[in-house]
Write a protein that holds these residues in place. Structure first.
Motif, short mmCIF file in Angstrom:
data_model
loop_
_atom_site.label_atom_id
_atom_site.label_comp_id
_atom_site.label_asym_id
_atom_site.label_seq_id
_atom_site.Cartn_x
_atom_site.Cartn_y
_atom_site.Cartn_z
N LEU A 31 -18.08 -20.70 57.70
CA LEU A 31 -19.12 -20.97 56.70
C LEU A 31 -19.34 -22.47 56.52
N TYR A 32 -18.26 -23.23 56.53
CA TYR A 32 -18.37 -24.68 56.40
C TYR A 32 -19.13 -25.27 57.59
N GLU A 34 -21.28 -23.73 59.51
CA GLU A 34 -22.69 -23.34 59.39
C GLU A 34 -23.42 -24.26 58.43
N SER A 35 -22.78 -24.59 57.34
CA SER A 35 -23.38 -25.49 56.35
C SER A 35 -23.61 -26.88 56.94
N ARG A 39 -27.30 -28.68 57.74
CA ARG A 39 -27.65 -29.97 57.13
C ARG A 39 -27.89 -31.07 58.15
N PRO A 49 -26.40 -21.91 62.55
CA PRO A 49 -26.61 -21.25 61.26
C PRO A 49 -27.11 -19.81 61.46
#
Length: 95
Positions: A31-32, A34-35, A39, A49
């Motif tokens: 998840l990190y 993907e974030s 960005r 993502p």
């Protein structure tokens, strides 16, 4: 690191476990990443993502397709960590 640890702990709680296991940490790192990719457009681990949740892409989030994706990511993450382990250990011994 704190954000990843908090996400792993939250996932363990959602899974009704008292202790954080490797699966929780792998999901938190995914998840990190993907974030970060969403960005900045780049991930060291080549994570892309995931598209927004819709009815037709449900298998991306649950089921065998997601399990396979997470297993592949875990193998990739393990290889990444092992390839950089010597760099990390030398940094910590210097400090």
């Amino acid at each position: 690191m704190k954000a990843i640890a908090c996400m792993a702990s939250a996932h363990a709680k959602l899974s009704l476990r008292r202790e954080v296991v490797e699966e929780d940490a792998v999901l938190a790192i995914m998840l990190y990443e993907e974030s970060v990719t969403a960005r900045y457009g780049y991930s060291v681990l080549s994570v892309q993502p995931t598209p927004h949740f819709q009815q037709d892409n449900l298998p991306l989030y649950v089921g065998k397709q997601n399990d396979l994706k997470m297993q592949q990511f875990q193998v990739q993450l393990t290889r990444f960590c092992l390839s950089h382990a010597s760099e990390l250990s030398s940094r910590f011994t210097e400090e």
